[in-house]
Scaffold this motif. Sequence first.
Motif, mmCIF file in Angstrom:
data_model
loop_
_atom_site.group_PDB
_atom_site.id
_atom_site.type_symbol
_atom_site.label_atom_id
_atom_site.label_comp_id
_atom_site.label_asym_id
_atom_site.label_seq_id
_atom_site.Cartn_x
_atom_site.Cartn_y
_atom_site.Cartn_z
ATOM 1 N N ASP A 93 0.833 -1.211 0.000
ATOM 2 C CA ASP A 93 0.000 0.000 0.000
ATOM 3 C C ASP A 93 0.867 1.260 0.000
ATOM 4 O OD1 ASP A 93 -2.162 -1.627 0.107
ATOM 5 O OD2 ASP A 93 -2.845 -1.026 2.093
ATOM 6 N N VAL A 94 0.304 2.302 -0.582
ATOM 7 C CA VAL A 94 1.022 3.582 -0.649
ATOM 8 C C VAL A 94 1.477 4.031 0.739
ATOM 9 C CG1 VAL A 94 0.746 6.040 -1.164
ATOM 10 C CG2 VAL A 94 -0.134 4.348 -2.754
ATOM 11 N N ASP A 95 0.592 3.879 1.733
ATOM 12 C CA ASP A 95 0.959 4.346 3.079
ATOM 13 C C ASP A 95 2.077 3.519 3.707
ATOM 14 O OD1 ASP A 95 -0.749 2.171 3.379
ATOM 15 O OD2 ASP A 95 -1.972 3.072 4.963
ATOM 16 N N LEU A 171 -4.431 -1.037 -3.239
ATOM 17 C CA LEU A 171 -5.457 -0.318 -4.010
ATOM 18 C C LEU A 171 -4.990 -0.005 -5.431
ATOM 19 C CD1 LEU A 171 -8.127 1.334 -4.024
ATOM 20 C CD2 LEU A 171 -6.858 3.205 -2.964
ATOM 21 N N MET A 251 -12.154 -2.607 1.421
ATOM 22 C CA MET A 251 -10.761 -2.140 1.479
ATOM 23 C C MET A 251 -9.831 -3.143 2.166
ATOM 24 S SD MET A 251 -11.215 1.931 2.277
ATOM 25 C CE MET A 251 -11.933 1.699 3.892
ATOM 26 N N HIS A 253 -10.269 -4.388 5.404
ATOM 27 C CA HIS A 253 -10.101 -4.143 6.844
ATOM 28 C C HIS A 253 -11.334 -4.610 7.615
ATOM 29 C CE1 HIS A 253 -6.564 -1.726 6.047
ATOM 30 N NE2 HIS A 253 -7.245 -1.046 5.133
ATOM 31 N N HIS A 278 -3.022 2.087 12.663
ATOM 32 C CA HIS A 278 -3.547 2.262 11.301
ATOM 33 C C HIS A 278 -5.027 2.648 11.388
ATOM 34 C CE1 HIS A 278 -5.019 1.237 7.234
ATOM 35 N NE2 HIS A 278 -3.783 1.336 6.816
HETATM 36 C C1 MLT Z 1 -5.575 0.729 3.003
HETATM 37 O O1 MLT Z 1 -5.042 0.527 4.096
HETATM 38 O O2 MLT Z 1 -6.696 0.279 2.754
HETATM 39 C C2 MLT Z 1 -4.818 1.481 1.975
HETATM 40 O O3 MLT Z 1 -3.680 2.042 2.531
HETATM 41 C C3 MLT Z 1 -5.682 2.466 1.291
HETATM 42 C C4 MLT Z 1 -4.895 3.376 0.409
HETATM 43 O O4 MLT Z 1 -4.016 2.921 -0.350
HETATM 44 O O5 MLT Z 1 -5.158 4.587 0.475
#
Ligand code: MLT
Length: 312
Positions: A93-95, A171, A251, A253, A278
Amino acid sequence: MLKVLVLGSGAGGGSPQWNCNAEVSRAVRSRQPGTSRRTQSSIAVSVDERNWFLFNASPDLGSQIQDHKQLHPDPSYGLRHSPILGTVLTNGDVDHVAGLLTLRESYPLAIYATKRVQSVLKQNAIFNVLNPKFVDRRDLLLNKKIELRTKNKKPTGLFVEPFSVPGKVALWLEDKKVGKNFGTVEEDTIALKISSKDKEEFFYYIPACANMTTDLAKKIKGSPLVLFDGTLWRDDEMIVSKVGVKTGKRMGHMSNSGSRGTIAVFKDIDVKRKVFIHINTTNPILVKGSEERKFAENSGWEVSYDGMELVL
Ligand code: MLT
Ligand code: MN
């Protein structure tokens, strides 16, 4: 000793999120008492408080390093130094990966991730800013405990055991054409058992998890500490807050509340210290004193914050 430093307790976008005017983001932006700013998802772990491994590299890594003196260069090593030995990634993921770009500048580092996540990084030429002469990329094998090593292969006394948990492909890699759950495979989302060599202290780091399985419950049972996916309070939170169209499930989660939510399912699992991490900026547990926060705390949960230190 095992020391955990929460660098970023927020989910993707952090809190406040730059373009968000929903309740929590507004409260944090206006510095409402009982709220605090949260950067994006990452922790640092050390066995000696001198050398640190990052777990995930968030887009906020630059400011996270500034904000934690433990991560500043030690002048006794000369003009170039960092206490950061490398990073272990739990998904693409980006984060969790964008902060790798902050780690350029030719410094010896080791980056651990599953083969799947490594291949995604490899396909993105921008990550070549991590000069391969200095930065080693190492594959993590599922269910195999290894000792993390520095770029120069020195043992660190810090061990990880990666294992797959229910989740979703990043994503930005979703592809409806390649099958179920947008082409998600086992290696897309991992959890880690992180332990120290000397006294074998350990904890679990699970910043993303879509579902509690029997296997996962069995694994974490009896654990002194679990840092767990706290993204949303309720599955349709983004929809009812009118800031998005996706559910938490969509997503990847699981939600904090509800009969099959995290708080409920952990009731039957013996874990000494349970900490949400998170956490999305729409989640009301981010406001101290909210009904949801009280419920979480009365159920034995802590809400992590940037700068939180945990010692085992
Ligand atoms: C997530 O945790 O669902 C992702 O980091 C969402 C995202 O990439 O913004
Ligand atoms: Mn995320």
